[in-house]
Enzyme design. Structure first.
Site: not given
Length: 466
Positions: A268, A324, A327, A333
């Site tokens: 990541e 998203e 999250k 985030e």
């Protein structure tokens, strides 16, 4: 003749191995496909979008059969994951490991190109528990299952965050944390070395820069620096960007415990395209700049590597495919995506690295590269579920310190008697009191920070001052 034939066969075997190895660690960039959103496209549509980004690898954070099936027949290499909560049981139960692999991998292999099986996610970032020390035994059992079922092309490992290091600057001082070095890191690296797997790491220059924006130059963090260098006083190596520094700190930590040659794989990396008002540098301009520069770096031919490992290929995955919305944590985030949930690009990006920058649309100029200074409050988000807000209000008011005195009957903020207004006050009051102790303006996604003072009349809301 037999000698020539043997030599020829040996050469062909070597060439086949070399071809497989180079393909396995080709200098291409992939994508992390997270699913923590209630508005994301179906897996089949997501595969189309991933192909449109010209990715070559994809990591998912579970073994969702619908997603794995969606990759059937594609040329995308897939990484699947054993959930954290199974690690303890698998570490002591080979039958359970066999069953997991038989159920979640075997039915899809080789039609879906599953190439990596990751055991857990950032396990060492959680509070001390027995899972730390059961991680490598679980990995060994999963690897045994992979071999048992003849899944020879699958590499087994685990992704770890950079907080596995207790020292990372200068890079030559890279050292694994003392609480995991002997019992976790050395056995893990020994396993990876023996099985010719990768050491999967999650590396985010954004967080390092955001924690010290007056110390670390932003362009240096964005791989955009033209004339800023940092020289390691011990190794003498010169660095032109923060990402190389962080990667080399891991290399030096590996060398320190006797495993300098295990291959790294960036599982990541990325940069947020938005965040809360108190989160510096989270914007589209920086996200596009960082990710495009990462792609340029890791698709370069010949490979550039890092100062400590020049010319070495480092397979890399960008986080993440989508923004998203479910999250947990601060606003950043939920804003690491390359795409909005409707499938449109947040900014132009080509994971193959073949699109010149001149072909992309101009980026919006950043407006939050300097820390915000002033007061901020914590209020209910626009799309918050009313039923859940009621529970969060009760939680905030139940933390003591007279958090909600002013919204009780007779208090200055009791009227109007509105659930949202009361929650706004409670969230702001809670955050003002507990931020220094780790309290956040989140409340399971129900709250957001704001620069707009929600006070009215005699009702004055507590605030946080940055």
């Amino acid at each position: 003749m037999m000698g020539c034939l043997s030599t020829t066969l040996l050469l062909l075997s070597f060439l086949a191995f070399a071809s497989f190895s180079s393909a396995e660690i080709s200098s291409k960039v992939g994508i992390c496909y997270g699913q923590l959103g209630n508005n994301l496209p179906l897996p089949t549509k997501s595969v189309d979008l991933i192909n449109g980004l010209k990715a070559n690898r994809v990591k998912i954070y579970d073994a969702n059969p619908e997603i794995i099936k969606a990759f059937k027949g594609t040329k995308l290499q897939l990484s699947v994951m054993v959930p954290n909560e199974l690690i303890n049981n698998i570490s002591i139960n080979q039958d359970l490991a066999d069953q997991w692999v038989k159920t979640n991998v075997v039915p899809f292999y080789p039609d879906t190109m599953i190439r990596y099986l990751l055991v857990g996610n950032e396990i060492l970032s959680y509070p001390p528990n027995t899972t730390w020390f059961n991680l490598v035994p679980a990995i060994r059992k999963i690897r045994y299952s992979v071999k048992k079922f003849g899944l020879g092309k699958i590499k087994v490992g685990t992704p770890l965050a950079i907080d596995m290091l207790e020292s990372s600057f200068p890079p030559s001082n890279g050292t694994f944390r003392s609480d995991i070095s002997e019992k976790v890191m050395i056995p893990l690296l020994r396993f990876l070395n023996r099985t010719k797997s990768f050491f999967f790491i999650d590396v985010y220059p954004y967080f390092a820069w955001a924690a010290q924006p007056t110390v670390i130059n932003l362009d240096y963090a964005l791989l955009e620096s033209k004339n800023i260098t940092v020289t390691d006083p011990v190794s003498g190596l010169t660095y032109t960007n923060l990402l190389d520094q962080m990667i080399d700190a891991v290399y030096f930590a590996m060398k320190r415990v006797g495993y300098p040659d295990v291959r790294l794989f960036i599982a990541e990396t990325g940069w947020p395209n938005a965040g809360n008002v108190d989160q510096i540098g989270a914007n589209i301009y920086n996200a596009a700049t960082y990710n495009r520069n990462v792609i340029k770096k890791f698709t370069a031919k010949p490979p550039v590597g890092t100062p400590a490992k020049p010319g070495v290929i480092v397979p890399t995955l960008l986080f993440a495919l989508y923004n998203e919305n479910q999250k947990p944590g601060p606003g950043t985030e939920r804003h690491f995506g390359l795409l909005y949930p409707n499938g449109t690009n947040i900014y132009g990006i080509d994971l193959s690295g073949k699109t010149p920058l001149s072909e992309y649309e101009p980026l919006p100029r950043p407006r939050n590269n300097e820390p915000y200074k002033g007061k901020i409050w914590c209020v209910v988000g626009r799309k918050a579920n009313v039923t859940e807000v009621s529970g969060a209000l009760a939680y905030a008011c139940g933390q003591g310190n007279r958090t909600c005195d002013e919204i009780r009957p007779g208090g200055k903020c009791y009227k109007p008697n509105s659930l949202v207004l009361h929650a706004n006050y409670a969230f702001s009051s809670y955050w003002a009191q507990f931020k220094s102790a780790g309290g956040t303006c989140y409340f399971n996604g129900l709250a957001i920070p704001t620069k707009s003072d929600p006070s009215y009349g005699a009702c004055k809301f507590p605030s946080v001052t940055l």
